[in-house]
Write a protein that holds these residues in place. Structure first.
Motif, PDB file in Angstrom:
ATOM      1  N   GLN A  11       0.813  -1.220   0.000  1.00 16.57           N
ATOM      2  CA  GLN A  11       0.000   0.000   0.000  1.00 16.57           C
ATOM      3  C   GLN A  11       0.845   1.267   0.000  1.00 16.57           C
ATOM      4  N   SER A  12       2.088   1.149   0.441  1.00 16.95           N
ATOM      5  CA  SER A  12       2.903   2.365   0.486  1.00 16.95           C
ATOM      6  C   SER A  12       3.365   2.805  -0.902  1.00 16.95           C
ATOM      7  N   VAL A  13       3.256   1.924  -1.911  1.00 22.09           N
ATOM      8  CA  VAL A  13       3.704   2.349  -3.251  1.00 22.09           C
ATOM      9  C   VAL A  13       2.597   2.400  -4.308  1.00 22.09           C
ATOM     10  N   SER A  14       1.566   1.561  -4.188  1.00 22.96           N
ATOM     11  CA  SER A  14       0.513   1.585  -5.208  1.00 22.96           C
ATOM     12  C   SER A  14      -0.771   0.981  -4.668  1.00 22.96           C
ATOM     13  N   ARG A  15      -1.896   1.445  -5.198  1.00 15.28           N
ATOM     14  CA  ARG A  15      -3.182   0.858  -4.818  1.00 15.28           C
ATOM     15  C   ARG A  15      -3.351  -0.539  -5.405  1.00 15.28           C
ATOM     16  N   ALA A  16      -2.699  -0.794  -6.549  1.00 13.79           N
ATOM     17  CA  ALA A  16      -2.860  -2.080  -7.233  1.00 13.79           C
ATOM     18  C   ALA A  16      -1.741  -3.037  -6.855  1.00 13.79           C
ATOM     19  N   LYS A  17      -2.024  -4.321  -7.014  1.00 14.54           N
ATOM     20  CA  LYS A  17      -0.998  -5.341  -6.769  1.00 14.54           C
ATOM     21  C   LYS A  17       0.040  -5.318  -7.895  1.00 14.54           C
ATOM     22  N   GLY A  18      -0.388  -4.872  -9.058  1.00  9.03           N
ATOM     23  CA  GLY A  18       0.542  -4.787 -10.178  1.00  9.03           C
ATOM     24  C   GLY A  18      -0.182  -4.290 -11.418  1.00  9.03           C
ATOM     25  N   LYS A  19       0.597  -3.842 -12.383  1.00 16.14           N
ATOM     26  CA  LYS A  19       0.041  -3.318 -13.624  1.00 16.14           C
ATOM     27  C   LYS A  19       0.747  -3.956 -14.818  1.00 16.14           C
ATOM     28  N   ILE A  20      -0.053  -4.425 -15.773  1.00 20.43           N
ATOM     29  CA  ILE A  20       0.482  -5.004 -17.012  1.00 20.43           C
ATOM     30  C   ILE A  20      -0.010  -4.153 -18.175  1.00 20.43           C
ATOM     31  N   LEU A  21       0.916  -3.787 -19.055  1.00 19.65           N
ATOM     32  CA  LEU A  21       0.545  -3.061 -20.278  1.00 19.65           C
ATOM     33  C   LEU A  21       0.927  -3.905 -21.488  1.00 19.65           C
ATOM     34  N   HIS A  22      -0.031  -4.123 -22.362  1.00 17.43           N
ATOM     35  CA  HIS A  22       0.229  -4.817 -23.620  1.00 17.43           C
ATOM     36  C   HIS A  22       0.347  -3.792 -24.741  1.00 17.43           C
ATOM     37  N   MET A  23       1.366  -3.955 -25.604  1.00 18.77           N
ATOM     38  CA  MET A  23       1.480  -3.059 -26.744  1.00 18.77           C
ATOM     39  C   MET A  23       0.728  -3.682 -27.918  1.00 18.77           C
ATOM     40  N   SER A  24      -0.388  -3.050 -28.258  1.00 18.14           N
ATOM     41  CA  SER A  24      -1.171  -3.516 -29.395  1.00 18.14           C
ATOM     42  C   SER A  24      -0.865  -2.620 -30.591  1.00 18.14           C
ATOM     43  N   SER A  25      -1.871  -2.282 -31.362  1.00 18.65           N
ATOM     44  CA  SER A  25      -1.705  -1.467 -32.572  1.00 18.65           C
ATOM     45  C   SER A  25      -3.099  -1.113 -33.069  1.00 18.65           C
ATOM     46  N   VAL A  26      -3.185  -0.043 -33.866  1.00 17.98           N
ATOM     47  CA  VAL A  26      -4.471   0.213 -34.538  1.00 17.98           C
ATOM     48  C   VAL A  26      -4.901  -1.006 -35.356  1.00 17.98           C
ATOM     49  N   HIS A  27      -3.932  -1.881 -35.683  1.00 24.67           N
ATOM     50  CA  HIS A  27      -4.275  -3.064 -36.478  1.00 24.67           C
ATOM     51  C   HIS A  27      -4.885  -4.188 -35.644  1.00 24.67           C
ATOM     52  N   GLN A  28      -5.259  -3.887 -34.392  1.00 21.11           N
ATOM     53  CA  GLN A  28      -6.183  -4.802 -33.712  1.00 21.11           C
ATOM     54  C   GLN A  28      -7.595  -4.526 -34.219  1.00 21.11           C
ATOM     55  N   GLU A  29      -7.795  -3.365 -34.897  1.00 17.08           N
ATOM     56  CA  GLU A  29      -9.088  -2.977 -35.450  1.00 17.08           C
ATOM     57  C   GLU A  29      -9.073  -2.891 -36.974  1.00 17.08           C
ATOM     58  N   ILE A  30      -7.997  -2.299 -37.507  1.00 19.41           N
ATOM     59  CA  ILE A  30      -7.950  -2.010 -38.947  1.00 19.41           C
ATOM     60  C   ILE A  30      -7.290  -3.181 -39.671  1.00 19.41           C
ATOM     61  N   PRO A  31      -8.019  -3.848 -40.563  1.00 21.75           N
ATOM     62  CA  PRO A  31      -7.383  -4.928 -41.343  1.00 21.75           C
ATOM     63  C   PRO A  31      -6.209  -4.362 -42.134  1.00 21.75           C
ATOM     64  N   TRP A  32      -5.176  -5.203 -42.417  1.00 25.50           N
ATOM     65  CA  TRP A  32      -3.960  -4.682 -43.047  1.00 25.50           C
ATOM     66  C   TRP A  32      -3.443  -5.697 -44.049  1.00 25.50           C
ATOM     67  N   ALA A  33      -3.857  -5.504 -45.318  1.00 26.38           N
ATOM     68  CA  ALA A  33      -3.445  -6.435 -46.375  1.00 26.38           C
ATOM     69  C   ALA A  33      -1.928  -6.500 -46.447  1.00 26.38           C
ATOM     70  N   GLY A  34      -1.418  -7.710 -46.622  1.00 28.95           N
ATOM     71  CA  GLY A  34       0.029  -7.896 -46.696  1.00 28.95           C
ATOM     72  C   GLY A  34       0.682  -8.069 -45.330  1.00 28.95           C
ATOM     73  N   HIS A  35      -0.122  -8.023 -44.272  1.00 30.83           N
ATOM     74  CA  HIS A  35       0.421  -8.121 -42.906  1.00 30.83           C
ATOM     75  C   HIS A  35      -0.479  -9.017 -42.052  1.00 30.83           C
ATOM     76  N   ALA A  36      -0.948 -10.140 -42.619  1.00 32.36           N
ATOM     77  CA  ALA A  36      -1.936 -10.959 -41.905  1.00 32.36           C
ATOM     78  C   ALA A  36      -1.391 -11.463 -40.566  1.00 32.36           C
ATOM     79  N   ASN A  37      -0.097 -11.798 -40.544  1.00 29.94           N
ATOM     80  CA  ASN A  37       0.484 -12.290 -39.283  1.00 29.94           C
ATOM     81  C   ASN A  37       0.476 -11.201 -38.216  1.00 29.94           C
ATOM     82  N   TYR A  38       0.863  -9.995 -38.602  1.00 36.44           N
ATOM     83  CA  TYR A  38       0.933  -8.874 -37.647  1.00 36.44           C
ATOM     84  C   TYR A  38      -0.466  -8.500 -37.150  1.00 36.44           C
TER      85      TYR A  38
END
Ligand code: NAD
Length: 283
Positions: free
Chosen positions: A148-175
């Motif tokens: 409690q002396s450093v944060s309200r949460a037990k921990g924080k995780i951030l995932h780096m996504s991309s606009v391409h989680q929404e926008i289809p991207w021809a030529g980049h199907a794997n990404y």
């Protein structure tokens, strides 16, 4: 029904006493996030896969800010290397409070030409790598519990996504598939661990000036073409993402979990539709 009691700690944007780990931190967005977290008070594990000199440089910049830094080589797609990285981080800093799963690659090919090696490489780093790093983070947050002396949460995780989680991207199907996978990995994990006060969120950058996409901005013609996709009419800088990451890692965002924060200058606003007149009825 169990309820998390109110935490008496005042909300703070500061990160002192919260060691962080950033994957792919030797360049681009990861480097900016590592420095942003250090400026906010965190000591930082600087993960890299191939460029020790660049990682050392980032570590020295962090130390110049008065924080501790630990460069650690690990390929995030390999379980044994991720486990060894966490062992090194925990032995050096004692624990971790913030983990930023940022490392990512592209191996572009038109769909029919895409090799299994190209597919597996991108899914391995961008999706499996984030799974492995997030899993070890949850294990460590649970082991340590809330401080409690450093944060309200037990921990924080951030995932780096991309606009391409929404926008289809021809030529980049794997990404695109890897980033679509991150959206659901993030939300499912957030749902699972929220009752333990572990927060999990994602950032979806638009076009950011880094080595991953140099050909999209390094000539005037490429930059002009790119701006057709960006309503805000400028390319993003790594620090645009770093500021969002620091906010999501701090108690300023204490009630935020399971969210993707789009930092994209409006790229997901369907800019082709900006001129509504094109579709108006003839008078
Ligand atoms: P970058 O190439 O500068 O950074 C990627 C980092 O990941 C590099 O430091 C690289 O060494 C590291 N990396 C690659 N494979 C690795 C592995 N197996 N293990 C550990 N590290 C590895 O590019 P960036 O733009 O800073 O990319 C960072 C993240 O942001 C990626 O996940 C990328 O998909 C995402 N992103 C970038 C943009 C953009 O416009 N730059 C847009 C959307 C999303």
């Amino acid at each position: 029904m169990t309820e998390n009691p109110p935490n008496p700690r005042p909300v703070s944007s500061r990160l002192e006493g919260q060691p962080a780990l950033v994957t792919g931190a030797s360049s681009g967005i990861g480097r900016a996030i590592a420095l942003g977290l250090a400026r906010a008070g965190a000591d930082v594990v600087v993960n890299y896969s191939s460029d020790p000199k660049a990682a050392e440089d980032v570590a020295h910049e962090i130390e110049a800010l008065g924080r501790r830094a630990l460069p650690v080589k690990a390929d995030v797609s390999k379980e044994d290397e991720v486990l060894a990285m966490y062992a090194a981080a925990l032995s050096h800093f004692g624990t971790l409070h913030i983990v930023v799963c940022n490392a990512g690659i592209q191996k572009d090919a038109s769909f029919a030409e895409m090799t299994l090696a190209q597919w597996n490489a991108v899914i391995g780093v961008n999706l499996t790598g984030q799974f492995l790093c997030a899993r070890e983070a949850v294990r460590e947050f649970r082991r340590r519990g809330v401080v409690q002396s450093v944060s309200r949460a037990k921990g924080k995780i951030l995932h780096m996504s991309s606009v391409h989680q929404e926008i289809p991207w021809a030529g980049h199907a794997n990404y695109a598939a890897s980033k679509g996978g991150i959206a659901m990995l993030m939300k499912t994990l957030a749902q699972e661990v929220a009752p333990e006060t572990i927060r999990v969120n994602a950032i979806a950058p638009g076009a950011i000036r880094t080595p991953i996409n140099t050909e999209a901005w390094n000539t005037p013609k490429a930059y002009d073409d790119l701006m057709k996709l960006v309503p805000y009419k400028r390319i993003g800088e790594p620090d645009d993402i770093a500021r969002a990451a620091v906010w999501l890692a701090s108690d300023d965002s204490d009630y935020v979990t399971g969210t993707t924060l789009f930092v994209d200058g409006g790229m997901t606003l369907y800019p082709d539709f900006a001129s509504g007149a094109r579709f108006s009825r003839p008078s």
